[in-house]
Design a protein around this motif. Structure first.
Motif, PDB file in Angstrom:
ATOM      1  N   ASP A 168      30.374 -50.704  17.686  1.00 16.45           N
ATOM      2  CA  ASP A 168      29.541 -49.521  17.417  1.00 16.45           C
ATOM      3  C   ASP A 168      28.873 -49.634  16.046  1.00 16.45           C
ATOM      4  O   ASP A 168      27.720 -49.267  15.872  1.00 16.45           O
ATOM      5  CB  ASP A 168      30.397 -48.244  17.459  1.00 16.45           C
ATOM      6  N   LEU A 169      29.634 -50.150  15.089  1.00 17.43           N
ATOM      7  CA  LEU A 169      29.098 -50.278  13.725  1.00 17.43           C
ATOM      8  C   LEU A 169      28.052 -51.386  13.622  1.00 17.43           C
ATOM      9  O   LEU A 169      27.044 -51.228  12.923  1.00 17.43           O
ATOM     10  CB  LEU A 169      30.231 -50.590  12.736  1.00 17.43           C
ATOM     11  N   LEU A 170      28.308 -52.503  14.302  1.00 14.61           N
ATOM     12  CA  LEU A 170      27.498 -53.708  14.086  1.00 14.61           C
ATOM     13  C   LEU A 170      26.388 -53.874  15.118  1.00 14.61           C
ATOM     14  O   LEU A 170      25.495 -54.722  14.931  1.00 14.61           O
ATOM     15  CB  LEU A 170      28.402 -54.953  14.085  1.00 14.61           C
ATOM     16  N   GLY A 171      26.438 -53.098  16.173  1.00 14.92           N
ATOM     17  CA  GLY A 171      25.421 -53.213  17.223  1.00 14.92           C
ATOM     18  C   GLY A 171      25.858 -54.163  18.312  1.00 14.92           C
ATOM     19  O   GLY A 171      26.470 -55.204  18.044  1.00 14.92           O
ATOM     20  N   GLU A 172      25.531 -53.831  19.559  1.00 11.33           N
ATOM     21  CA  GLU A 172      26.078 -54.621  20.663  1.00 11.33           C
ATOM     22  C   GLU A 172      25.156 -55.740  21.132  1.00 11.33           C
ATOM     23  O   GLU A 172      25.448 -56.418  22.105  1.00 11.33           O
ATOM     24  CB  GLU A 172      26.504 -53.722  21.827  1.00 11.33           C
ATOM     25  N   GLU A 173      24.055 -55.968  20.427  1.00  8.66           N
ATOM     26  CA  GLU A 173      23.233 -57.128  20.773  1.00  8.66           C
ATOM     27  C   GLU A 173      24.000 -58.398  20.398  1.00  8.66           C
ATOM     28  O   GLU A 173      24.315 -58.632  19.228  1.00  8.66           O
ATOM     29  CB  GLU A 173      21.891 -57.091  20.023  1.00  8.66           C
ATOM     30  N   GLY A 174      24.305 -59.205  21.400  1.00  7.06           N
ATOM     31  CA  GLY A 174      25.007 -60.460  21.129  1.00  7.06           C
ATOM     32  C   GLY A 174      26.418 -60.310  20.605  1.00  7.06           C
ATOM     33  O   GLY A 174      26.962 -61.238  20.016  1.00  7.06           O
ATOM     34  N   LEU A 175      27.018 -59.144  20.833  1.00  6.49           N
ATOM     35  CA  LEU A 175      28.381 -58.916  20.345  1.00  6.49           C
ATOM     36  C   LEU A 175      29.179 -58.168  21.414  1.00  6.49           C
ATOM     37  O   LEU A 175      28.733 -57.122  21.899  1.00  6.49           O
ATOM     38  CB  LEU A 175      28.358 -58.102  19.052  1.00  6.49           C
ATOM     39  N   GLY A 176      30.324 -58.722  21.769  1.00  7.90           N
ATOM     40  CA  GLY A 176      31.139 -58.092  22.797  1.00  7.90           C
ATOM     41  C   GLY A 176      32.611 -58.395  22.600  1.00  7.90           C
ATOM     42  O   GLY A 176      33.053 -58.678  21.482  1.00  7.90           O
ATOM     43  N   ILE A 177      33.347 -58.335  23.698  1.00  8.55           N
ATOM     44  CA  ILE A 177      34.799 -58.419  23.641  1.00  8.55           C
ATOM     45  C   ILE A 177      35.303 -59.477  24.620  1.00  8.55           C
ATOM     46  O   ILE A 177      34.790 -59.588  25.733  1.00  8.55           O
ATOM     47  CB  ILE A 177      35.437 -57.051  24.001  1.00  8.55           C
ATOM     48  N   ALA A 178      36.282 -60.249  24.190  1.00  8.76           N
ATOM     49  CA  ALA A 178      37.071 -61.068  25.101  1.00  8.76           C
ATOM     50  C   ALA A 178      38.351 -60.296  25.386  1.00  8.76           C
ATOM     51  O   ALA A 178      39.188 -60.102  24.496  1.00  8.76           O
ATOM     52  CB  ALA A 178      37.393 -62.429  24.477  1.00  8.76           C
ATOM     53  N   VAL A 179      38.472 -59.815  26.610  1.00  5.70           N
ATOM     54  CA  VAL A 179      39.628 -59.010  27.004  1.00  5.70           C
ATOM     55  C   VAL A 179      40.726 -59.949  27.505  1.00  5.70           C
ATOM     56  O   VAL A 179      40.595 -60.560  28.567  1.00  5.70           O
ATOM     57  CB  VAL A 179      39.260 -58.017  28.120  1.00  5.70           C
ATOM     58  N   ASP A 180      41.784 -60.077  26.727  1.00  9.28           N
ATOM     59  CA  ASP A 180      42.904 -60.936  27.111  1.00  9.28           C
ATOM     60  C   ASP A 180      44.085 -60.029  27.459  1.00  9.28           C
ATOM     61  O   ASP A 180      44.571 -59.284  26.608  1.00  9.28           O
ATOM     62  CB  ASP A 180      43.251 -61.879  25.952  1.00  9.28           C
ATOM     63  N   LEU A 181      44.538 -60.112  28.700  1.00 12.27           N
ATOM     64  CA  LEU A 181      45.599 -59.200  29.144  1.00 12.27           C
ATOM     65  C   LEU A 181      46.903 -59.407  28.391  1.00 12.27           C
ATOM     66  O   LEU A 181      47.669 -58.450  28.217  1.00 12.27           O
ATOM     67  CB  LEU A 181      45.844 -59.361  30.650  1.00 12.27           C
ATOM     68  N   TYR A 182      47.182 -60.617  27.952  1.00 16.76           N
ATOM     69  CA  TYR A 182      48.412 -60.850  27.194  1.00 16.76           C
ATOM     70  C   TYR A 182      48.434 -59.972  25.938  1.00 16.76           C
ATOM     71  O   TYR A 182      49.480 -59.470  25.539  1.00 16.76           O
ATOM     72  CB  TYR A 182      48.526 -62.315  26.787  1.00 16.76           C
ATOM     73  N   HIS A 183      47.265 -59.777  25.359  1.00 20.08           N
ATOM     74  CA  HIS A 183      47.172 -59.034  24.102  1.00 20.08           C
ATOM     75  C   HIS A 183      47.007 -57.531  24.294  1.00 20.08           C
ATOM     76  O   HIS A 183      47.243 -56.762  23.363  1.00 20.08           O
ATOM     77  CB  HIS A 183      45.983 -59.556  23.287  1.00 20.08           C
ATOM     78  N   THR A 184      46.585 -57.110  25.476  1.00 15.23           N
ATOM     79  CA  THR A 184      46.155 -55.713  25.641  1.00 15.23           C
ATOM     80  C   THR A 184      46.860 -54.956  26.760  1.00 15.23           C
ATOM     81  O   THR A 184      46.635 -53.748  26.910  1.00 15.23           O
ATOM     82  CB  THR A 184      44.636 -55.672  25.936  1.00 15.23           C
ATOM     83  N   TRP A 185      47.706 -55.615  27.548  1.00 17.32           N
ATOM     84  CA  TRP A 185      48.278 -54.967  28.730  1.00 17.32           C
ATOM     85  C   TRP A 185      49.097 -53.725  28.390  1.00 17.32           C
ATOM     86  O   TRP A 185      49.213 -52.809  29.199  1.00 17.32           O
ATOM     87  CB  TRP A 185      49.176 -55.958  29.494  1.00 17.32           C
ATOM     88  N   TRP A 186      49.677 -53.683  27.209  1.00 18.86           N
ATOM     89  CA  TRP A 186      50.543 -52.582  26.794  1.00 18.86           C
ATOM     90  C   TRP A 186      49.763 -51.322  26.408  1.00 18.86           C
ATOM     91  O   TRP A 186      50.346 -50.244  26.245  1.00 18.86           O
ATOM     92  CB  TRP A 186      51.356 -53.022  25.563  1.00 18.86           C
ATOM     93  N   ASP A 187      48.458 -51.456  26.248  1.00 18.62           N
ATOM     94  CA  ASP A 187      47.655 -50.424  25.591  1.00 18.62           C
ATOM     95  C   ASP A 187      47.375 -49.255  26.538  1.00 18.62           C
ATOM     96  O   ASP A 187      46.700 -49.423  27.550  1.00 18.62           O
ATOM     97  CB  ASP A 187      46.339 -51.056  25.117  1.00 18.62           C
ATOM     98  N   ALA A 188      47.885 -48.089  26.184  1.00 21.69           N
ATOM     99  CA  ALA A 188      47.689 -46.906  27.028  1.00 21.69           C
ATOM    100  C   ALA A 188      46.213 -46.533  27.149  1.00 21.69           C
ATOM    101  O   ALA A 188      45.820 -45.822  28.076  1.00 21.69           O
ATOM    102  CB  ALA A 188      48.491 -45.724  26.472  1.00 21.69           C
ATOM    103  N   ASP A 189      45.403 -47.006  26.214  1.00 25.01           N
ATOM    104  CA  ASP A 189      43.968 -46.712  26.245  1.00 25.01           C
ATOM    105  C   ASP A 189      43.151 -47.824  26.903  1.00 25.01           C
ATOM    106  O   ASP A 189      41.917 -47.807  26.825  1.00 25.01           O
ATOM    107  CB  ASP A 189      43.447 -46.481  24.817  1.00 25.01           C
ATOM    108  N   PHE A 190      43.788 -48.782  27.546  1.00 25.01           N
ATOM    109  CA  PHE A 190      43.070 -49.925  28.122  1.00 25.01           C
ATOM    110  C   PHE A 190      41.906 -49.480  29.005  1.00 25.01           C
ATOM    111  O   PHE A 190      40.758 -49.886  28.802  1.00 25.01           O
ATOM    112  CB  PHE A 190      44.030 -50.807  28.934  1.00 25.01           C
ATOM    113  N   HIS A 191      42.190 -48.654  29.972  1.00 25.47           N
ATOM    114  CA  HIS A 191      41.145 -48.290  30.939  1.00 25.47           C
ATOM    115  C   HIS A 191      40.041 -47.460  30.286  1.00 25.47           C
ATOM    116  O   HIS A 191      38.856 -47.657  30.565  1.00 25.47           O
ATOM    117  CB  HIS A 191      41.766 -47.582  32.144  1.00 25.47           C
ATOM    118  N   HIS A 192      40.424 -46.566  29.406  1.00 29.68           N
ATOM    119  CA  HIS A 192      39.418 -45.795  28.676  1.00 29.68           C
ATOM    120  C   HIS A 192      38.500 -46.711  27.862  1.00 29.68           C
ATOM    121  O   HIS A 192      37.279 -46.536  27.859  1.00 29.68           O
ATOM    122  CB  HIS A 192      40.113 -44.785  27.756  1.00 29.68           C
TER     123      HIS A 192
END
Lengths: 277, 277
Positions: A168-192
């Motif tokens: 949000d701060l840097l702008g989403e042109e050419g910037l995104g996320i690599a979603v790795d389940l090992y790192h994020t599966w625990w996150d209650a906010d994953f789906h949100h």
């Protein structure tokens, strides 16, 4: 559709790096009809960038992501500058390999520091500088939030929310996320947070499993199906948002898979991808 | 004031449990002028509840929290019922020891399950039932968010936000949070969420340090000052909200502190609390 498209399987080369060099891994992927690959920079350097590109083209392998850039925070300005210069080279290499994105492990606390907020600011600033280089060249940067157990030593971006906030701060042109389940599966906010990210920011999707118990913080990741992550559920959630990229398998496993026959590892990756991916 | 009040130091008995039994720990605290203690249920059972209460009164020790209740999720209704009954007993014991709160480690995935959302619903339901027992008896329940690396096996509440969300649902009468820095120091929302919690929900404050590198997921916690957590900064943040309770030291350390002379461990706890707490 429940079962994943087998053509979406990609192999992160860390999965068999103890057994094979990069040439063998590329040939192994071709032999097993695995269509995606994610090589590491040290392996590419050992094989040579041109030879790597040639072999990938020869075997019609797609690079689902290039591992890796990042490691922005440092104790001195000189070191930060050196890190940034190295990141520019990583972008160039990713372009030469026609990678879908450069994966960023953003770095943790500088040596001796307890200033986590400061490290996060350095990540923001480093990313901002790297974007100036990567955007005009057309190489997307994928922030990979790492599990909070790596906040000190590897990455101080530890949730999808933090990654989204940064974008949000840097702008989403050419910037995104690599979603790795090992790192994020625990996150209650994953789906949100993946909904908040939306299709445009979903640059990569990495799978493996969380073993219970886990014996080692770094090198005891599980094969899909051997742990507790609902991989299929998460995969369907990202595909429901329109994600059509690869499902990249990345397993660090000093305690198990790194000592197995790599052809067997690839066969099992394919099977488990169909059963649990 | 920068330096913490030395009278606020409390010893979680896990810190020296390999060397001393509970009687020795209580006498050790008295000898070292440590005014707070947080004993574990198995130790209290071994010494006897009445004898424990007698020794605590004799030595004028305050129980900063009773360890522990929780472990709500289970594969069967019968097991959940048994867990709840055991939690009622934990409330009774906490009352007999005049504990400030009953600390809850809420539990992870039931055996064989990958349903993390389901486990979290079971925690909600179990907590709701336990509150009906604890509220009229006046024993506050403290949800302890555990580090995400324990989501599978120990606690599926892994952030202060999740704890606050649960309390919003269940009501904050007799329900709050045990803020343990080992579990929460990485959280970019830490300061936002303790403000959201406010003084009323801050029932306990636990300290130790995150070692870099960490050798073991469970039993390699660090003494204050040996790791990367800005303990003083976090302590001042909770005290700025009005928190006046204990600073409870809880160090699981198979690799170091559990093999040291326990009198030395207590001396160092006191010193490091002053230097880094």
């Amino acid at each position: 559709m429940q079962i994943p498209d087998p053509q979406k399987l990609s192999l992160n080369t860390a999965t068999v790096r103890q057994q094979w060099d990069l040439r063998q891994i590329i040939e192994g992927c071709a032999r097993h009809d695995i269509r995606g690959i994610s090589p590491w920079r040290d392996q590419v350097a050992a094989l040579g960038l041109k030879e790597t590109a040639r072999l990938l083209t020869l075997h019609q392998l797609s690079v689902s992501g290039y591992c890796r850039g990042g490691m922005f925070p440092a104790a001195t300005a000189a070191q930060r500058h050196a890190n940034l210069t190295d990141n520019y080279r990583a972008v160039d290499e990713a372009l030469a390999l026609n990678a879908a994105c450069l994966v960023l492990v953003v770095g943790g606390l500088p040596s001796g520091s307890r200033d986590l907020a400061g490290a996060r600011q350095q990540v923001h600033d480093g990313l901002n500088a790297l974007l100036e280089y990567a955007r005009p060249r057309g190489m997307p940067l994928a922030i990979e939030p790492l599990h909070p157990m790596y906040a000190a030593d590897r990455a101080c971006i530890n949730s999808l929310k933090q990654a989204n906030d940064l974008i949000d701060l840097l702008g989403e042109e050419g910037l995104g996320i690599a979603v790795d389940l090992y790192h994020t599966w625990w996150d209650a906010d994953f789906h949100h947070e993946i909904r908040r990210a939306g299709l445009k920011r979903l640059l990569a999707f990495h799978i493996c499993d969380w073993l219970n118990p886990t014996q080692d913080l770094l090198e005891d990741r599980g094969m899909m199906g051997d742990g507790v992550i609902d991989i299929r559920g998460f995969r369907q959630a990202v595909e429901a948002l329109g994600y059509q990229g690869f499902h990249e398998v990345e397993i660090f496993s000093r305690l198990n898979w790194w000592s197995k026959d790599p052809d067997e590892v690839l066969s099992i990756c394919k099977l488990r991808h169909q059963q649990h991916g």
